[in-house]
Motif scaffolding. Sequence first.
Motif, mmCIF file in Angstrom:
data_model
loop_
_atom_site.group_PDB
_atom_site.id
_atom_site.type_symbol
_atom_site.label_atom_id
_atom_site.label_comp_id
_atom_site.label_asym_id
_atom_site.label_seq_id
_atom_site.Cartn_x
_atom_site.Cartn_y
_atom_site.Cartn_z
ATOM 1 N N ILE A 155 0.829 -1.476 0.259
ATOM 2 C CA ILE A 155 -0.029 -0.009 0.069
ATOM 3 C C ILE A 155 0.701 1.118 -0.352
ATOM 4 N N ALA A 156 1.830 1.299 0.986
ATOM 5 C CA ALA A 156 2.568 2.109 0.524
ATOM 6 C C ALA A 156 3.445 2.805 -0.646
ATOM 7 N N VAL A 157 3.653 1.249 -1.249
ATOM 8 C CA VAL A 157 5.007 1.399 -2.208
ATOM 9 C C VAL A 157 3.643 1.790 -3.334
ATOM 10 N N CYS A 158 2.987 1.402 -3.308
ATOM 11 C CA CYS A 158 1.650 2.031 -4.265
ATOM 12 C C CYS A 158 1.586 3.775 -4.620
ATOM 13 N N LEU A 159 1.236 4.237 -3.193
ATOM 14 C CA LEU A 159 1.224 5.424 -2.982
ATOM 15 C C LEU A 159 2.343 6.366 -3.578
ATOM 16 N N ILE A 160 3.407 5.695 -3.073
ATOM 17 C CA ILE A 160 5.460 6.828 -3.483
ATOM 18 C C ILE A 160 5.288 6.635 -5.249
ATOM 19 N N ALA A 161 4.280 5.291 -5.456
ATOM 20 C CA ALA A 161 4.255 5.351 -6.963
ATOM 21 C C ALA A 161 3.575 6.499 -7.815
ATOM 22 N N LEU A 162 2.168 6.534 -6.946
ATOM 23 C CA LEU A 162 0.787 7.393 -7.681
ATOM 24 C C LEU A 162 1.687 9.096 -7.525
ATOM 25 N N TYR A 163 2.509 9.299 -6.181
ATOM 26 C CA TYR A 163 2.532 10.263 -6.359
ATOM 27 C C TYR A 163 3.590 10.362 -7.392
ATOM 28 N N ALA A 164 4.528 9.723 -7.098
ATOM 29 C CA ALA A 164 5.785 10.042 -8.658
ATOM 30 C C ALA A 164 5.363 10.107 -9.859
ATOM 31 N N LEU A 165 4.084 9.321 -9.688
ATOM 32 C CA LEU A 165 3.603 9.525 -11.649
ATOM 33 C C LEU A 165 3.123 10.984 -11.850
ATOM 34 N N GLU A 166 1.772 11.513 -10.664
ATOM 35 C CA GLU A 166 1.559 13.073 -10.958
ATOM 36 C C GLU A 166 2.654 13.534 -11.357
ATOM 37 N N ALA A 167 3.608 13.578 -9.587
ATOM 38 C CA ALA A 167 4.945 14.836 -9.954
ATOM 39 C C ALA A 167 5.721 14.400 -11.420
ATOM 40 N N LYS A 168 5.367 13.186 -11.705
ATOM 41 C CA LYS A 168 6.625 12.229 -12.920
ATOM 42 C C LYS A 168 8.039 12.333 -12.377
ATOM 43 N N HIS A 169 8.334 12.223 -11.233
ATOM 44 C CA HIS A 169 8.887 11.234 -11.075
ATOM 45 C C HIS A 169 9.337 10.069 -11.445
ATOM 46 N N ARG A 170 10.008 10.211 -12.698
ATOM 47 C CA ARG A 170 10.030 8.820 -13.180
ATOM 48 C C ARG A 170 11.680 7.934 -12.847
ATOM 49 N N TRP A 171 12.112 8.754 -12.118
ATOM 50 C CA TRP A 171 13.597 8.466 -11.321
ATOM 51 C C TRP A 171 12.592 7.492 -10.356
ATOM 52 N N LEU A 172 11.774 7.324 -10.138
ATOM 53 C CA LEU A 172 10.913 6.699 -8.253
ATOM 54 C C LEU A 172 10.103 5.931 -9.148
ATOM 55 N N PHE A 173 9.162 6.652 -9.982
ATOM 56 C CA PHE A 173 8.155 5.879 -10.772
ATOM 57 C C PHE A 173 9.113 4.303 -11.185
ATOM 58 N N THR A 174 10.052 4.234 -11.702
ATOM 59 C CA THR A 174 9.846 2.289 -12.186
ATOM 60 C C THR A 174 10.557 1.579 -10.978
ATOM 61 N N PRO A 175 10.617 1.914 -9.734
ATOM 62 C CA PRO A 175 11.775 1.046 -8.951
ATOM 63 C C PRO A 175 10.311 1.178 -7.443
ATOM 64 N N ALA A 176 9.817 2.117 -7.743
ATOM 65 C CA ALA A 176 8.003 1.776 -6.624
ATOM 66 C C ALA A 176 7.378 0.646 -7.641
ATOM 67 N N ILE A 177 7.417 0.725 -8.827
ATOM 68 C CA ILE A 177 6.581 -0.119 -9.483
ATOM 69 C C ILE A 177 7.092 -1.245 -9.142
ATOM 70 N N ALA A 178 8.503 -1.566 -9.609
ATOM 71 C CA ALA A 178 9.226 -2.899 -9.336
ATOM 72 C C ALA A 178 9.272 -3.592 -7.873
ATOM 73 N N LEU A 179 9.688 -2.760 -6.624
ATOM 74 C CA LEU A 179 8.718 -2.766 -5.741
ATOM 75 C C LEU A 179 7.697 -3.438 -5.114
ATOM 76 N N LEU A 180 6.410 -2.663 -6.064
ATOM 77 C CA LEU A 180 5.180 -2.842 -5.767
ATOM 78 C C LEU A 180 4.968 -4.802 -6.210
ATOM 79 N N ALA A 181 5.671 -4.532 -6.766
ATOM 80 C CA ALA A 181 5.558 -6.575 -7.744
ATOM 81 C C ALA A 181 6.504 -7.527 -6.781
ATOM 82 N N ILE A 182 7.472 -7.099 -5.549
ATOM 83 C CA ILE A 182 7.239 -7.791 -4.651
ATOM 84 C C ILE A 182 7.115 -7.488 -3.837
ATOM 85 N N SER A 183 5.826 -7.475 -3.260
ATOM 86 C CA SER A 183 6.323 -6.773 -1.684
ATOM 87 C C SER A 183 3.943 -7.650 -1.570
ATOM 88 N N HIS A 184 3.315 -7.306 -2.884
ATOM 89 C CA HIS A 184 2.507 -8.581 -2.195
ATOM 90 C C HIS A 184 1.445 -8.906 -3.467
#
Length: 507
Positions: A155-184
Amino acid sequence: MNKEIRQRVFWIIVLVLTCFIVLFPLVRPGFLVTDDGSWMVIRLSAFYQSLREGQFPVRFLGRLNNSYGYPVANFLYPGFLYIGSFIHGIGLPFQTSVEFILAGSLISGAAALFLWLRYFFDVRASAIGAISFLTSPYILYDVYKRGSVGEILAIAVCLIALYALEAKHRWLFTPAIALLAISHNTLAMFFVPVLFGYIFIKQYWDLIVPFILGVGMSAFFWLPAIFERHTVRFDSVVVSDPAQYFSVSAVILLHGLPFLAAALCSFFQGRKSKKAEWWYFFMLLFGSAVLTSSLSASVWQNSTISKFIQFPFRFFALWIFAGPWFIASLANEKKNRVWFVIALASVVILFIQSFPYQRSESVMRPEGFYSSNEGTTTVANEYMPKRVSFVPTKRASSRMEIYKGNALIDEIRVTTDKIDSVIRAQEESIVQINSLYYPGWGALLDNKPISIAYDNPAGVMRVAIPTGEHHLYMAFRETGKRFLADAISVIFFMVYIIWLFVPRRRI
């Protein structure tokens, strides 16, 4: 300090205090008594042991299953296990490491949600939205009743990815998606498509590439989990009956009514046409509400859905940003203060309802309770290899024994995933290793590959030893297909690094 700045500081302080109040039970002495919490600590300790002994990526937890081992880490969300191993490695106990992940996930999730809401609303409304997240019934149920550290991390990683997505922080969005996939596993199946849908409705097409890179970076986990599912009991075991959990969903739904009320009020707020995200969040909120209730009983009769999702209340995870968004939308209203009052009342109700969830008991246990426990940490042995028809109920007297013949065993070094020994056989013998076979185990006899027999009810490994003195070495390593999955992750990671630093042309 002018009035506007004072107001901003005030609401940020309120948000921080809410974090402290919600997290207070976690800082009490002892470890929370929850449904899964202790099992997560035990699994973490076994994972750390395998990682420390050189297994990477960790897939086979040799200490669990009464020291016979089994491949639970190959199938179940290893994200918190890697993070927890790092935290433990710097000196914190295993149970504290899990508590640290829970607390850190809630804090970082609330911060990311606040920053995401700021792209739509003012500081006051965004803080109120983030407070509603911290006091939402599903979050509290997950932390204080279930102890589901994997879900809270996801849930936390999803919210980080959502923020990175809206902020256009591509550097953060990619690792957030990767971590989300292995979080649950389950929540990743929810959130990854939802985030892609968000990209679609917002038309953030430039984020599709970082999205794909993040999915590819996590291939080391999800590819083997998908393609090796047939090797374990998962498809043939009933882990839970979803119909038994509609009552739990009903309670969470009742406590979550402020979110639904805020969404309905938001429908009548303002006369302008609703933007795409409004309809998207409205659909997620009410669609998930239906799927958690007995109204969707026919849906849960589908064996595939019930097997992978297991609990109807998991759909409440989709409320973590949809619900707070609607509350923040009401709180952001400047012309009609009635909407702000409704938003504030919703948060007050959620806050009051949060206290019963936090009445969890704590128990004091020594570190050895977790680091020496050898349970399976799963509900129905669903990740036991299929060929095992006799599940061990107690620890073997020794890791190696003579199954047939006459021989002496000199153990040089034996760990959870490696066996180095000298066998002195007076006649042709069979050595039994009291560990379950799973693809990846291999054996060398006098530095030459030999076959491993495992066609027995216990599924343990047996090796034929000819007469004489011989050096037997066995280890669990990556198979060719797993190595390919690892290589895909490495390649996508390298592409991500290059993509970060290579200038892109502006279109």
